[in-house]
Design an enzyme around this catalytic site. Structure first.
Site, PDB file in Angstrom:
ATOM      1  CB  CYS A  95      55.254  39.182  54.840  1.00  0.00           C
ATOM      2  SG  CYS A  95      55.014  40.782  54.034  1.00  0.00           S
TER       3      CYS A  95
ATOM      4  N   GLY B 259      37.416  47.951  38.388  1.00  0.00           N
ATOM      5  CA  GLY B 259      37.406  47.274  39.673  1.00  0.00           C
ATOM      6  C   GLY B 259      37.744  48.185  40.832  1.00  0.00           C
TER       7      GLY B 259
ATOM      8  CD  GLN C 244      43.763  38.385  39.987  1.00  0.00           C
ATOM      9  OE1 GLN C 244      43.945  37.453  39.208  1.00  0.00           O
ATOM     10  NE2 GLN C 244      44.408  39.530  39.870  1.00  0.00           N
TER      11      GLN C 244
END
Length: 338
Positions: free
Chosen positions: A301, A40, A156
């Protein structure tokens, strides 16, 4: 070696093209649009740098757009684009996902590529890739231009969400076998015929001149076989994992009502990110590991707006996990927190 002209090489070439044909049929693309790579990371690098380097021939200071939750295989390459004289815009999330209208507003005259991950690897949040690509195609048609192209890392999502081109509409898509229990060291980058790019690895010109190097034939065949198998059980697996996720969330809310769930509502069924106010999350990972629960850390975050850099832990579920294991994991989490 599939590139050799002797009989063994010819037989290997037939096996390679058979695997390519099966994958093309599954993803509803042409065989020539499938480029096999070593993983990937390489596919993401090829997508971004390949488009950027080609665009430099006609676009002054090519601009790319990425999100703030991209895998490092994308975010680090974006830094390389800047080092090579390009321009990069990083989009923040809104309610845990990338807003398609925000993507549209970020497009400039020199924008050549938009790379937005299909599913967030920290929270599982699913980004609206199909809507984004429709809006981007509208810009291309209006300007009578081939830019900007759209790339999505769908590694994913593979095995859980539909990743065919009619569904996503992207110009470049990264898929990786290792995310669905396939072999490591093999991946594919789907390159639609309208996407012009330059190679980043040079040599014998394999994979339509975009990825030189002898193909890892055994791994490629295993990769295609795993993708085929995962498509047969995708809906069934999604339903089971979703049930485990809902059970996990309900157990956490009862055991630790102060826990903050970072995972947005529209998300993959196999992961949950949460934060425990006042806790040292790396310490929690170590304590959980000592009790037989393996989790990972992240930063909140990355997926929700925050004035501070809040730590988080990610729980991932596999198809072989059971409800009793989910309940036990939450009990152990409560023990180490309290």
């Amino acid at each position: 070696n599939p590139s050799a002209i002797h009989s063994e090489g010819t037989a290997a070439k037939k096996r390679l093209e058979n695997a390519r044909e099966r994958l093309a049929r599954l993803l509803h693309v042409q065989m020539k649009e499938i480029v096999f790579t070593s993983g990937g990371t390489e596919s993401d690098n090829l997508a971004i740098l390949g488009v950027f380097e080609f665009a430099k021939q006609s676009v002054s200071r090519p601009h790319i757009i990425i999100s703030s939750v991209e895998h490092s295989a994308v975010s680090e390459v974006a830094k390389e684009v800047e080092r090579r004289g390009g321009e990069v815009t990083v989009l923040e999330l809104e309610d845990g996902v990338v807003n398609a209208n925000t993507v549209l507003k970020a497009i400039k005259d020199n924008t050549v590529l938009i790379s937005i991950v299909y599913a967030n690897s920290h929270t599982g949040g699913i980004n609206p890739i199909s809507r984004s690509t429709r809006l981007v195609r509208g810009v291309r048609n209006k300007n009578n231009s081939k830019y900007p192209l759209v790339h999505t890392d769908a590694t994913q999502a593979l095995g859980l969400l539909e990743v065919s081109f009619p569904k996503l509409g992207a110009d470049l898509v990264t898929l990786d076998a290792s995310k669905i229990s396939g072999p490591k060291g093999v991946s594919t980058l789907i390159v639609r015929s309208n996407a012009s790019m330059r190679p980043i690895i040079f040599g014998g010109g394999q994979e339509f001149g975009l990825r030189s190097g002898t193909e890892n034939l055994d791994a490629i065949e295993k990769f295609v076989r795993v993708v085929e198998d995962s498509e047969k059980t995708r809906e069934k697996n999604f339903a089971k994992l979703f049930g485990l996720k809902e059970l996990f969330l309900s157990e956490v809310r009862l055991a630790l009502p102060e826990a903050v769930i970072n995972t947005p509502e529209t998300s993959l069924p196999n992961m949950v990110s949460l934060s425990i106010p006042g806790a040292l999350h790396e310490f929690l990972v170590i304590k959980l590991d000592s009790r037989g629960v393996a989790v990972s850390t992240g930063s909140a975050c990355l997926f929700r707006k925050s004035d501070g850099d809040t730590d988080a832990i990610r729980f991932s579920f596999g198809i072989k996990n059971t409800e009793s294991e989910i309940k036990r994991a939450v009990r152990i989490l409560k023990d180490v927190v309290l």
